[in-house]
Design a protein around this motif. Structure first.
Motif, mmCIF file in Angstrom:
data_model
loop_
_atom_site.group_PDB
_atom_site.id
_atom_site.type_symbol
_atom_site.label_atom_id
_atom_site.label_comp_id
_atom_site.label_asym_id
_atom_site.label_seq_id
_atom_site.Cartn_x
_atom_site.Cartn_y
_atom_site.Cartn_z
ATOM 1 N N THR A 122 205.863 97.735 63.243
ATOM 2 C CA THR A 122 205.580 97.899 64.672
ATOM 3 C C THR A 122 206.120 96.726 65.488
ATOM 4 O OG1 THR A 122 203.337 97.042 64.231
ATOM 5 C CG2 THR A 122 203.586 99.420 64.437
ATOM 6 N N LEU A 126 208.787 97.361 68.382
ATOM 7 C CA LEU A 126 208.598 96.844 69.731
ATOM 8 C C LEU A 126 209.859 96.148 70.226
ATOM 9 C CD1 LEU A 126 206.669 96.373 72.109
ATOM 10 C CD2 LEU A 126 205.873 94.297 70.948
ATOM 11 N N SER A 129 212.649 98.909 70.821
ATOM 12 C CA SER A 129 212.403 99.793 71.967
ATOM 13 C C SER A 129 212.570 99.050 73.289
ATOM 14 C CB SER A 129 211.007 100.418 71.872
ATOM 15 O OG SER A 129 209.996 99.428 71.785
ATOM 16 N N LEU A 149 210.089 104.070 76.064
ATOM 17 C CA LEU A 149 208.891 103.480 76.652
ATOM 18 C C LEU A 149 207.647 103.855 75.849
ATOM 19 C CD1 LEU A 149 207.881 101.767 79.042
ATOM 20 C CD2 LEU A 149 207.593 103.892 80.339
ATOM 21 N N THR A 150 207.656 105.057 75.284
ATOM 22 C CA THR A 150 206.535 105.491 74.430
ATOM 23 C C THR A 150 206.407 104.581 73.216
ATOM 24 O OG1 THR A 150 206.905 107.788 75.113
ATOM 25 C CG2 THR A 150 205.577 107.427 73.139
ATOM 26 N N VAL A 152 207.395 101.502 73.076
ATOM 27 C CA VAL A 152 206.933 100.190 73.566
ATOM 28 C C VAL A 152 205.408 100.164 73.610
ATOM 29 C CG1 VAL A 152 206.844 98.623 75.532
ATOM 30 C CG2 VAL A 152 209.006 99.677 74.877
ATOM 31 N N PHE A 153 204.805 101.206 74.158
ATOM 32 C CA PHE A 153 203.345 101.260 74.241
ATOM 33 C C PHE A 153 202.712 101.265 72.862
ATOM 34 C CE2 PHE A 153 203.954 103.385 78.556
ATOM 35 C CZ PHE A 153 203.615 102.240 79.246
ATOM 36 N N PHE A 154 203.306 102.013 71.933
ATOM 37 C CA PHE A 154 202.790 102.059 70.560
ATOM 38 C C PHE A 154 202.881 100.685 69.913
ATOM 39 C CE2 PHE A 154 203.312 102.711 65.974
ATOM 40 C CZ PHE A 154 202.226 103.525 65.691
ATOM 41 N N LEU A 156 202.986 97.772 71.413
ATOM 42 C CA LEU A 156 202.110 96.803 72.074
ATOM 43 C C LEU A 156 200.678 96.874 71.543
ATOM 44 C CD1 LEU A 156 203.304 96.977 75.791
ATOM 45 C CD2 LEU A 156 203.516 95.038 74.221
ATOM 46 N N VAL A 157 200.249 98.069 71.154
ATOM 47 C CA VAL A 157 198.888 98.210 70.615
ATOM 48 C C VAL A 157 198.732 97.375 69.346
ATOM 49 C CG1 VAL A 157 197.246 99.807 69.569
ATOM 50 C CG2 VAL A 157 198.498 100.483 71.616
ATOM 51 N N ARG A 160 199.016 93.599 70.028
ATOM 52 C CA ARG A 160 197.747 93.061 70.538
ATOM 53 C C ARG A 160 196.797 92.745 69.390
ATOM 54 N NH1 ARG A 160 192.819 95.222 72.385
ATOM 55 N NH2 ARG A 160 191.894 94.057 74.111
#
Length: 208
Positions: A122, A126, A129, A149-150, A152-154, A156-157, A160
């Protein structure tokens, strides 16, 4: 066909499922209630050997396995489609073992599972993407690359989660997860530069 583009991911998933089935059969043969009970029963020295040799490929239970397979399916398929299965086959053992060996070097019995790899994947996802979105922005166009962008959100989770480990690192699992994410970030940057035909030195020169 799409499945031909992600056959490496599917093969890895099938391999991990087959190994887990073997774990269950061995646990049953030795009268243990689960594969986790079998792993917990072995002596400390044996746990260290298991973590160091086959740790990245075995799991403690169905939930442990499915959690990792879900991330592997999404991140692995995305990256294999963008690159090819050779990169995935190289990435899995390299990150899996390096992330698993770090807690062993710190004196822990280590951990098992593909979590170090999935955190690494991941991180790589990141980086890649974001690079595709930056590429689109640099060209001043709006096209299908916006779908990254999808990803990127995955990414970022999970990023984090990895950052959160810095403040609460407790045990071999957390160490493996964090170093898996770190290694994935490092290799991801390298792979992305290769993807665009750039070297690290050439990339720095472009920034100057």
């Amino acid at each position: 066909m799409l499945r031909n583009e992600v056959v490496g991911t599917i093969t890895l998933i099938a391999f991990l499922v087959a190994i887990f089935q073997a774990e269950v059969l061995i646990a049953t043969a030795f009268k243990y209630t689960s594969s986790q009970a079998l792993l917990n029963s072995v002596p400390r020295d044996a746990k260290i050997i298991i973590a160091a040799t086959i740790g990245p490929f075995i799991h403690q239970g169905p939930r442990h396995l499915t959690d990792n397979l879900g991330v592997l399916l999404v991140a692995g398929a995305y990256l294999e489609y963008q690159y090819n299965r050779r990169f995935l086959y190289l990435f899995y053992p390299l990150v899996g073992y390096l992330a698993a060996w770090v807690p062993l070097l710190m004196g822990s019995v280590g951990s098992v599972g593909a979590s170090g790899v999935t955190f690494g994947l991941t991180s790589w996802l990141l980086v890649h993407s974001i690079s595709r979105l930056l590429e689109m922005g640099y060209e001043g166009t709006l096209d299908l690359r916006i779908l990254h962008l999808t990803a990127v959100f995955f990414g970022l989770v999970k990023a984090r989660e990895a950052v959160a480990l810095l403040g609460m690192m407790d045990g071999a699992d957390d160490v493996t997860h964090f170093f898996g994410a770190f290694l994935g970030l490092f290799l991801g940057l390298r792979f992305v530069l290769d993807y665009y035909g750039l070297s690290i030195g050439g990339w720095i020169q472009r920034l100057e």
